[in-house]
Design an enzyme around this catalytic site. Structure first.
Site, PDB file in Angstrom:
ATOM      1  N   ALA A  78       0.848  -1.187   0.000  1.00 48.05           N
ATOM      2  CA  ALA A  78       0.000   0.000   0.000  1.00 48.05           C
ATOM      3  C   ALA A  78       0.884   1.238   0.000  1.00 48.05           C
ATOM      4  O   ALA A  78       2.102   1.144   0.132  1.00 48.05           O
ATOM      5  CB  ALA A  78      -0.903  -0.005   1.218  1.00 48.05           C
ATOM      6  N   GLY A 121       0.120  -5.274   0.568  1.00 48.96           N
ATOM      7  CA  GLY A 121      -1.067  -5.213  -0.275  1.00 48.96           C
ATOM      8  C   GLY A 121      -0.853  -5.899  -1.623  1.00 48.96           C
ATOM      9  O   GLY A 121      -1.795  -6.427  -2.214  1.00 48.96           O
ATOM     10  N   GLU A 124      -1.368  -9.478  -0.988  1.00 50.25           N
ATOM     11  CA  GLU A 124      -2.798  -9.690  -0.756  1.00 50.25           C
ATOM     12  C   GLU A 124      -3.594  -9.623  -2.063  1.00 50.25           C
ATOM     13  O   GLU A 124      -4.534 -10.384  -2.269  1.00 50.25           O
ATOM     14  CB  GLU A 124      -3.318  -8.655   0.258  1.00 50.25           C
ATOM     15  N   GLU A 144       3.929  -6.154   7.096  1.00 51.70           N
ATOM     16  CA  GLU A 144       3.230  -5.095   7.846  1.00 51.70           C
ATOM     17  C   GLU A 144       3.695  -4.957   9.289  1.00 51.70           C
ATOM     18  O   GLU A 144       3.743  -3.855   9.833  1.00 51.70           O
ATOM     19  CB  GLU A 144       1.710  -5.330   7.824  1.00 51.70           C
TER      20      GLU A 144
END
Lengths: 270, 268
Positions: A78, A121, A124, A144
């Site tokens: 992200a 992300g 993911e 993360e």
């Protein structure tokens, strides 16, 4: 799926700013295109990605979808710059991950073609796809915890379902990177190819699937995903109903006739 | 392109595309302290990225090639009475060197100018081709201090000379002179010490003029062949040849062949 040309939604594929979308031989390819940011998944990028997926899902020209990045990065997570100053309430009200749920609702099969970094992300997003084809240089990870948070776009749920509890714990709690070879061994991905060929391998897989009867493919995908959400009894029940439902399709008749007549079937998506 | 300054290593990129890396601690027989190992890792990474580097020639300054680990250096010292973490030292220092020598997609030639002992010998084994002077010697000295051969020796040496000979060299830790090294295939070519660099450079120059991409794919194929079964290997080989078949150099090679002239490879 068949619909009249008039019902097909219009989409200008050249209007996107953060993705490059193309359709070729019934395969839709969406390339994440923020190379200077290692394809970090910003909100504007996600909006375009989901809009494009929605369109491809409805388009008669597309039967299978590929999401890819570039050689260096599929997507390196992200946008941390965006999040560094955000408060709890801002994150809650923004609810950026809600948009991700729409990817899960796409009916057509989605293949992630991953080279380089698929982190946070990015990992993911790859796991939200139905299959993953990777280059030998691919590196997966959920780092993360290194910045004081945890995966927020499904990482703890999807990685665990993909590789099991022990492996998911290790990968997420250490935040370490996982090579393509290891990812293949632990069942996270489908195939590894040299970096020069991974996208072609993904396209070959996509074309193979695109040649199958689309309604059967759609119901097979739905049934497989159902297995994550339900009891075995509920899942078997769902599968059986889907199986019976396919007997109403023209492609079932064509498929079985072709088999008996020892010829290649011509599927129409009806 | 500027040749980056290293302290214990000389990084010299020649105009012909040959990068000469010289281990440069001659007073210590070029043994590896922490700095030298990290500098060599850095240099190999730099060489990997630099498209102008099309062959690498690794050698040592002074009378030895490399005496292996510097046992006085801090990461292996036992001076404070506790056991050193040799595993950490290997993972951080030697493992990246050996992996990079094997996987860098350019030919790596070693010019062994004198003794190559311990990890110094192991590093020579990990290169793609070996020149040695007649005074050179190889010693897998590890067992003499109660260690196992490291830096990939147990992986590479049996593949170079066969298991029987490799076990002999690794269990006894005896010295192998240049003549024996040549006869068992441990080195490819011997030369007098005053012509080592000229001969090695001539060979590297011809490699640097070669199809660099194909050399890289060849190394990938050989590495894969060393750790998989034949079916998986053959599948992989088909992929690599697919890639090679799309290179400019393949096109040039075929044109040159049909036109009966020498090919001019770009490395692409």
């Amino acid at each position: 799926m068949s619909s009249s040309a008039a019902m097909q939604p219009q989409m200008d594929l050249s209007a996107f700013q953060f993705i490059i979308a193309t359709v070729d031989e019934q395969v839709g390819v969406i390339q994440l295109n923020r190379p200077d940011k290692l394809n970090a998944i910003s909100i504007p990028l996600m909006i375009e990605l989901v809009d494009c997926l929605d369109w491809m899902d409805k388009s008669d020209d597309v039967r299978c979808i590929i999401i890819t990045g570039n050689e260096k990065a599929f997507a390196a997570g992200a946008d941390i710059e965006q999040m560094a100053k955000a408060t709890t309430m801002e994150m809650l009200l923004l609810d950026q991950f809600a948009r991700w749920d729409r990817i899960r609702k796409i009916h057509k099969p989605i293949i992630a073609a991953v080279s380089g970094y698929a982190l946070g992300g990015g990992c993911e997003l790859a796991m939200t796809c139905d299959m993953i084809v990777a280059s030998e240089t691919a590196k997966f990870g959920q780092p993360e915890v290194n910045i004081g948070v945890i995966p927020g776009a499904g990482g703890t749920q999807r990685l665990t379902r993909a590789v099991g509890k022990a492996k998911a714990m290790e990968i997420i709690l250490t935040g370490r990177m996982v090579t393509a070879e290891e990812a293949l061994q632990c069942g996270l991905i489908n195939k590894v190819a040299p970096v020069e060929l991974y996208l072609e391998e993904a396209k070959a897989l996509a074309k193979e699937i695109a040649a199958k009867p689309p309604i059967a493919i759609r119901l097979a995908k739905e049934s497989i995903l159902k297995s994550f959400d339900t009891t075995i009894e509920g899942g078997l029940d769902f599968e059986r109903k889907a199986f019976y439902l396919l007997f109403a399709s023209e492609d079932k008749q064509e498929g079985m006739n072709a088999f008996l007549e020892k010829r290649k079937p011509q599927f129409q998506g009806r | 392109m500027a040749n980056k300054n290293y302290e214990k290593l000389i990084y010299q990129l020649e105009a012909n595309g040959v990068l000469v890396l010289t281990l440069n601690r001659p007073d210590k027989l070029n043994s590896f302290d922490d700095d030298l190992s990290f500098e060599l890792i850095e240099a190999l990474k730099q060489a990997e990225k630099d498209k102008n580097v099309r062959a690498i020639l690794l050698t040592g300054a002074g009378r030895g090639f490399c005496a292996g680990q510097d046992l006085q250096s801090r990461s292996v010292s036992q001076s404070n009475g506790t056991a050193p973490h040799l595993g950490d030292s290997i993972r951080k220092r030697y493992m990246p060197i050996i992996l990079k020598l094997r996987t860098i997609e350019k030919p790596v030639v070693c010019a062994i100018n004198g003794v190559a002992a311990g990890a110094g010998a192991s590093i020579a084994f990990a290169c793609d081709y070996r020149f040695a002077v007649e005074e050179a010697s190889f010693i897998q000295a590890f067992i003499k201090v109660g260690l196992i051969p490291d830096s990939g020796a147990c992986f590479m040496l049996p593949r170079l000379v066969g298991l029987g000979r490799a076990m002999d060299l690794m269990m006894t830790g005896r010295k192998v002179d240049a003549a024996e090294a040549l006869s068992i295939g441990l080195v490819n070519r011997l030369c007098p010490s005053d012509s080592l660099m000229a001969e090695a450079m001539a060979f590297c120059t011809s490699l640097a003029e070669g199809p660099t991409k194909a050399f890289g794919l060849l190394k990938r194929a050989v590495n894969k062949a060393m750790d998989t079964d034949i079916e998986a290997y053959l599948n992989y080989e088909a992929d690599l040849q697919e890639i090679a078949g799309r290179t400019k150099d393949f096109k040039e090679g075929v044109s040159a062949f049909t036109e009966k002239r020498a090919p001019v490879f770009s490395g692409q």
